[in-house]
Write a protein that holds these residues in place. Structure first.
Motif, PDB file in Angstrom:
ATOM      1  N   TRP A   4       0.822  -1.203   0.000  1.00 38.86           N
ATOM      2  CA  TRP A   4       0.000   0.000   0.000  1.00 38.86           C
ATOM      3  C   TRP A   4       0.859   1.256   0.000  1.00 38.86           C
ATOM      4  N   ARG A   5       0.361   2.261  -0.667  1.00 41.32           N
ATOM      5  CA  ARG A   5       0.841   3.631  -0.489  1.00 41.32           C
ATOM      6  C   ARG A   5      -0.389   4.468  -0.130  1.00 41.32           C
ATOM      7  N   SER A   6      -0.346   5.098   1.026  1.00 41.27           N
ATOM      8  CA  SER A   6      -1.548   5.783   1.507  1.00 41.27           C
ATOM      9  C   SER A   6      -1.241   7.210   1.960  1.00 41.27           C
ATOM     10  N   ILE A   7      -2.308   8.010   2.009  1.00 44.24           N
ATOM     11  CA  ILE A   7      -2.256   9.356   2.569  1.00 44.24           C
ATOM     12  C   ILE A   7      -3.432   9.497   3.526  1.00 44.24           C
ATOM     13  N   LYS A   8      -3.123   9.947   4.707  1.00 46.20           N
ATOM     14  CA  LYS A   8      -4.161  10.134   5.734  1.00 46.20           C
ATOM     15  C   LYS A   8      -3.994  11.528   6.346  1.00 46.20           C
ATOM     16  N   GLY A   9      -5.140  12.147   6.627  1.00 47.91           N
ATOM     17  CA  GLY A   9      -5.097  13.475   7.229  1.00 47.91           C
ATOM     18  C   GLY A   9      -6.309  13.722   8.111  1.00 47.91           C
ATOM     19  N   ARG A  10      -6.284  14.816   8.883  1.00 47.96           N
ATOM     20  CA  ARG A  10      -7.344  15.131   9.825  1.00 47.96           C
ATOM     21  C   ARG A  10      -8.515  15.825   9.130  1.00 47.96           C
ATOM     22  N   ILE A  11      -9.735  15.555   9.635  1.00 54.33           N
ATOM     23  CA  ILE A  11     -10.942  16.275   9.216  1.00 54.33           C
ATOM     24  C   ILE A  11     -11.276  17.262  10.322  1.00 54.33           C
ATOM     25  N   ARG A  12     -11.469  18.521   9.966  1.00 55.11           N
ATOM     26  CA  ARG A  12     -11.723  19.555  10.965  1.00 55.11           C
ATOM     27  C   ARG A  12     -13.091  20.206  10.727  1.00 55.11           C
ATOM     28  N   TRP A  13     -13.660  20.712  11.820  1.00 50.01           N
ATOM     29  CA  TRP A  13     -14.781  21.627  11.710  1.00 50.01           C
ATOM     30  C   TRP A  13     -14.261  22.973  11.261  1.00 50.01           C
ATOM     31  N   PRO A  14     -15.167  23.837  10.843  1.00 51.40           N
ATOM     32  CA  PRO A  14     -14.704  25.176  10.455  1.00 51.40           C
ATOM     33  C   PRO A  14     -13.975  25.904  11.575  1.00 51.40           C
ATOM     34  N   ASP A  15     -14.291  25.583  12.825  1.00 53.02           N
ATOM     35  CA  ASP A  15     -13.606  26.258  13.937  1.00 53.02           C
ATOM     36  C   ASP A  15     -12.266  25.600  14.261  1.00 53.02           C
ATOM     37  N   GLY A  16     -11.844  24.579  13.489  1.00 58.07           N
ATOM     38  CA  GLY A  16     -10.560  23.934  13.681  1.00 58.07           C
ATOM     39  C   GLY A  16     -10.605  22.678  14.509  1.00 58.07           C
ATOM     40  N   LYS A  17     -11.756  22.331  15.053  1.00 56.84           N
ATOM     41  CA  LYS A  17     -11.844  21.136  15.879  1.00 56.84           C
ATOM     42  C   LYS A  17     -11.714  19.887  15.022  1.00 56.84           C
ATOM     43  N   VAL A  18     -10.841  18.939  15.456  1.00 54.68           N
ATOM     44  CA  VAL A  18     -10.644  17.680  14.740  1.00 54.68           C
ATOM     45  C   VAL A  18     -11.769  16.723  15.099  1.00 54.68           C
ATOM     46  N   VAL A  19     -12.454  16.213  14.052  1.00 56.94           N
ATOM     47  CA  VAL A  19     -13.591  15.321  14.295  1.00 56.94           C
ATOM     48  C   VAL A  19     -13.396  13.951  13.648  1.00 56.94           C
ATOM     49  N   LEU A  61      -6.794   7.948   1.637  1.00 55.78           N
ATOM     50  CA  LEU A  61      -6.755   7.355   0.298  1.00 55.78           C
ATOM     51  C   LEU A  61      -5.619   6.341   0.292  1.00 55.78           C
ATOM     52  N   ALA A  62      -5.888   5.177  -0.244  1.00 52.57           N
ATOM     53  CA  ALA A  62      -4.874   4.114  -0.282  1.00 52.57           C
ATOM     54  C   ALA A  62      -4.828   3.489  -1.672  1.00 52.57           C
ATOM     55  N   ARG A  63      -3.618   3.351  -2.184  1.00 52.26           N
ATOM     56  CA  ARG A  63      -3.440   2.762  -3.520  1.00 52.26           C
ATOM     57  C   ARG A  63      -2.713   1.431  -3.385  1.00 52.26           C
ATOM     58  N   ASP A  64      -3.253   0.424  -4.043  1.00 49.68           N
ATOM     59  CA  ASP A  64      -2.638  -0.906  -4.033  1.00 49.68           C
ATOM     60  C   ASP A  64      -1.500  -0.928  -5.053  1.00 49.68           C
ATOM     61  N   LEU A  65      -0.278  -1.066  -4.526  1.00 50.29           N
ATOM     62  CA  LEU A  65       0.895  -1.084  -5.403  1.00 50.29           C
ATOM     63  C   LEU A  65       1.279  -2.483  -5.868  1.00 50.29           C
ATOM     64  N   SER A  66       0.532  -3.471  -5.421  1.00 51.08           N
ATOM     65  CA  SER A  66       0.909  -4.860  -5.727  1.00 51.08           C
ATOM     66  C   SER A  66       1.020  -5.117  -7.226  1.00 51.08           C
ATOM     67  N   PRO A  67       0.029  -4.698  -8.058  1.00 49.99           N
ATOM     68  CA  PRO A  67       0.177  -4.934  -9.504  1.00 49.99           C
ATOM     69  C   PRO A  67       1.425  -4.242 -10.066  1.00 49.99           C
ATOM     70  N   HIS A  68       1.683  -3.014  -9.577  1.00 57.48           N
ATOM     71  CA  HIS A  68       2.870  -2.295 -10.044  1.00 57.48           C
ATOM     72  C   HIS A  68       4.152  -3.019  -9.641  1.00 57.48           C
ATOM     73  N   ARG A  69       4.155  -3.492  -8.375  1.00 56.62           N
ATOM     74  CA  ARG A  69       5.333  -4.232  -7.908  1.00 56.62           C
ATOM     75  C   ARG A  69       5.523  -5.511  -8.720  1.00 56.62           C
ATOM     76  N   ARG A  70       4.412  -6.190  -9.007  1.00 61.32           N
ATOM     77  CA  ARG A  70       4.507  -7.415  -9.802  1.00 61.32           C
ATOM     78  C   ARG A  70       5.006  -7.098 -11.208  1.00 61.32           C
ATOM     79  N   SER A  71       4.535  -5.971 -11.757  1.00 58.79           N
ATOM     80  CA  SER A  71       4.996  -5.574 -13.090  1.00 58.79           C
ATOM     81  C   SER A  71       6.483  -5.268 -13.071  1.00 58.79           C
ATOM     82  N   GLU A  72       6.919  -4.576 -12.005  1.00 59.01           N
ATOM     83  CA  GLU A  72       8.344  -4.270 -11.889  1.00 59.01           C
ATOM     84  C   GLU A  72       9.165  -5.552 -11.774  1.00 59.01           C
ATOM     85  N   ALA A  73       8.685  -6.476 -10.947  1.00 63.74           N
ATOM     86  CA  ALA A  73       9.404  -7.742 -10.779  1.00 63.74           C
ATOM     87  C   ALA A  73       9.439  -8.521 -12.085  1.00 63.74           C
ATOM     88  N   ALA A  74       8.278  -8.523 -12.798  1.00 63.22           N
ATOM     89  CA  ALA A  74       8.234  -9.225 -14.079  1.00 63.22           C
ATOM     90  C   ALA A  74       9.175  -8.569 -15.079  1.00 63.22           C
TER      91      ALA A  74
END
Length: 526
Positions: free
Chosen positions: A124-139, A144-157
Motif C-alpha cells: 500500500w501507499r496511503s495518505i491520511k489526514g485530519r478532518i476539521r470543523w470550520p472552527d478547527g476542531k478535529v472530528v 486514500l490508499a493505492r494498491d501497489l501490488s500490480p505495479h510491484r509485480r509488473s516491476e518484478a516481471a
C-alpha cells in the motif's frame, strides 16, 4: 452503493466529515451551487484507489467500492465498524497506529506498508489526514490508499524479463546492440558481453551514451545508415572490414534492423573464417605453383646438365691451347662467369624442386655477407638502371638459415627497392648490424616512392600487390615473410610516402651462448 449511506450535506453532517457548506446567501446574487455531494460520490467511485473517512473512535463513516473490495466485505457491513472488527488483530493494530499518527500530525501523512487483507498480501501507499470543523476542531480523518501490488509485480516481471533478455543476449555468439536513433545520433540502450569487448567499455558505463563517443566503433551503426533503414524499414546485412586498436584488421558481418524508434544491431566477427578461406585459396594457388615449378625444374634441369658439362669440357680444352696470356685469361674469366651462372641456375632448380615437393628447409650456419653478395649478383640486372647501391656492413656473426631461401628473400627485396626508385635514379643501401648478442639485422633502404599507410598493414598478405595487372602476383613479399618466419626470424617494414622504405630482416645468429634481445613480435617459438 454509498448514495443512501452518505448523509445530506447539512452543517451538522458537514462538520462530522469535514466538508464545508456553501456560505449563506447574501444580498448579492451568487452563482448556482455545484452538486458537491454527487461530484464526490462520482469521483470516489471512479478511481481505483480506496477512499474512506473515520470518526475519532476509528469507525468508518464512508468508504468507496474499491476500499470495500480490498476489505472483502460489502459497504453496508463496513460502515460504523472499526478495523479491529474487520481485519486480523495485527493488521488492525498497525492501521490504528498509523491513524493515530495522522491525527497528531499537522500535515497529511504519507506511508507505504505491506499487509494482508481479505486473504491477499498487498503493498500500500496511503495518505491520511485530519478532518476539521470550520472552527478547527478535529472530528475524524480521511484516507486514500493505492494498491501497489500490480505495479510491484509488473516491476518484478520486468526485472525478470530483463534478466532473461540479458542472459539470452550474453549467450549469443554475436555482439548485440540496441540503440535509439536521436537527433544527436544513435544512443546505446543495451549491449551484451561481446559488444562490451568490441566497444572496450562495460555495459553499465556505455549504456545511455552516444555511439559517437566511441569513434573506433562508429562502423557498428553509422547515422546515415540508421536513417536509411528507419525510412525504408529494410534489414541491412553486409560484411565490413575494419582496423581496430589491439585487434588489428578484422572482418565483421553486420546486420541492422529497425524496431520502432530503436535499432537492433548484431555484429559477428568472421575474421577467422575469412583467414581460413584465404589460406585455402593460397594453398590451392601454391599447389598450382608447385606443379608449375616441378615442370619448369624438370625442363631446365636436363639442358642445364648439358651446359654445365660442356663448360667443363671447354675449360679443359682451353687450357691445352697455346694462346696469348691476356686472351686466355679473358676466356677463362668468361667461362668462370658462365660456370657461376649455371651454379645459380642449379640452386634455383633445386629450390623449385623443394617448393614442388614441400621439402623442409635445411638449416646451416651461413656467412650473411656472402648470401647478400650472391643476392646482389642475382639482382644486378635490375640494379643497373641508374640506382646506386651502397653497402654499409657491420660485424655480424654467422647466422642460422638456408642459403637458397635467404638469397630468394634478399634478391626480392633488392629488386623491389630498384623498382621503387624514380626514373632519374636514387640510392639503395644494404646495412647489416648486430642487435644484442643473438640477433643479426639486415636492412634494405631505398629512396623510392614509399608505401601508403593503408597498404603497410597488408604488405605481407598473400596476393596483395600495388603493381599493375601483369607486373606482380602479390606473392613475393608474402613468401619472403613466410620464409623468414620459418627460419625463426622476423621481417618488418617502415615507409614514408615520397621518402622511401626500409625493410628489416631479423635472424638468429649461430652462437646463442648469451641471451639476446627478443625479436620484434617474436616470442622465441617457431
Amino acid at each position: 452503493m454509498n448514495e443512501g449511506l452518505v448523509p445530506e450535506v447539512t452543517s451538522e453532517v458537514a462538520g462530522e466529515i469535514g466538508w464545508e457548506c456553501p456560505p449563506a446567501p447574501c444580498q448579492m446574487p451568487s452563482p448556482p451551487e455545484l452538486p458537491y455531494r454527487e461530484l464526490f460520490l462520482s469521483l470516489a467511485e471512479a478511481i481505483p484507489d480506496a477512499v474512506f473517512t473515520k470518526d475519532l473512535q476509528g469507525r468508518y463513516t464512508f468508504i468507496n467500492s474499491a476500499g470495500a473490495r480490498y476489505l472483502g466485505l460489502p459497504v453496508e457491513e463496513i460502515l460504523g465498524r472499526t478495523d479491529s472488527e474487520l481485519m486480523p488483530l495485527e493488521e488492525a493494530q498497525r492501521t490504528q497506529e498509523l491513524d493515530g499518527q495522522a491525527l497528531l500530525a499537522e500535515h497529511p501523512l504519507y506511508t507505504e506498508m505491506s499487509e494482508r487483507m481479505a486473504g491477499v498480501q498487498r503493498e500500500w501507499r496511503s495518505i491520511k489526514g485530519r478532518i476539521r470543523w470550520p472552527d478547527g476542531k478535529v472530528v475524524g480523518l480521511f484516507g486514500l490508499a493505492r494498491d501497489l501490488s500490480p505495479h510491484r509485480r509488473s516491476e518484478a516481471a520486468w526485472r525478470h524479463n530483463e534478466a532473461l533478455f540479458r542472459a539470452a543476449a550474453n549467450s549469443n555468439s554475436d555482439a548485440f546492440f540496441i540503440l535509439r536513433v536521436e537527433g544527436e545520433g544513435p544512443r546505446l540502450l543495451h549491449l551484451n558481453a561481446l559488444a562490451e569487448s568490441l566497444l572496450g567499455c562495460e555495459a553499465r558505463v556505455a549504456e545511455g551514451r552516444l555511439l559517437s563517443e566511441f569513434p573506433h566503433a562508429a562502423f557498428i551503426a553509422p547515422p546515415h545508415l540508421c536513417e536509411q533503414i528507419g525510412r525504408t524499414g529494410q534489414v541491412h546485412d553486409e560484411e565490413v572490414e575494419q582496423v581496430l586498436r589491439r585487434l588489428g584488421r578484422r572482418w565483421f558481418r553486420r546486420q541492422l534492423r529497425a524496431v520502432g524508434d530503436c535499432m537492433v544491431v548484431t555484429v559477428r566477427d568472421v575474421t577467422e573464417q575469412r583467414e581460413k578461406e584465404a589460406r585455402l585459396r593460397l594453398n590451392e594457388r601454391m599447389a598450382s605453383l608447385g606443379r608449375l615449378a616441378a615442370g619448369v625444374a624438370h625442363e631446365i634441369n636436363n639442358p642445364l646438365a648439358f651446359v654445365s658439362s660442356n663448360i667443363g669440357f671447354i675449360d679443359t680444352e682451353l687450357r691445352r691451347l697455346v694462346l696469348p696470356e691476356e686472351e686466355q685469361r679473358e676466356l677463362l674469366e668468361a667461362l668462370s662467369d658462365a660456370r657461376e651462372g649455371t651454379e645459380r641456375m642449379r640452386l634455383i632448380v633445386q629450390s623449385l624442386q623443394a617448393l614442388s615437393r614441400g621439402d623442409a628447409a635445411t638449416l646451416q650456419p651461413l656467412v650473411l655477407h656472402e648470401v647478400l653478395e650472391s643476392s646482389v649478383r642475382l639482382a644486378s640486372g635490375r640494379l643497373r638502371g641508374g640506382g646506386r647501391l651502397v653497402r654499409d656492413y657491420g660485424e655480424v656473426p654467422w647466422v642460422l638459415g638456408n642459403s637458397v631461401q635467404l638469397a630468394q628473400v634478399f634478391t626480392n627485396l633488392l629488386v623491389n627497392a630498384a623498382q621503387a626508385l624514380p626514373p632519374e635514379g636514387g640510392e639503395i643501401r644494404l646495412v647489416t648490424r648486430l642487435l644484442g648478442d643473438s640477433v643479426a639485422v639486415v636492412e634494405v633502404h631505398d629512396t623510392g616512392c614509399g608505401i601508403p599507410a593503408e597498404h603497410l598493414e597488408r604488405i605481407f598478405e598473400p596476393f596483395f600487390t600495388t603493381k599493375p595487372v601483369g607486373e606482380g602476383t602479390g606473392l613475393g613479399l608474402s613468401l619472403c615473410h613466410d620464409i623468414i618466419r620459418g627460419l625463426g626470424g622476423v621481417m618488418t617494414v617502415d615507409s614514408i610516402v615520397g621518402e622511401g622504405s626500409i625493410f628489416r630482416v631479423f635472424l638468429p645468429v649461430v652462437d646463442k651462448g648469451q641471451e639476446g634481445p627478443a625479436l620484434p613480435g617474436w616470442d622465441g617459438e617457431r
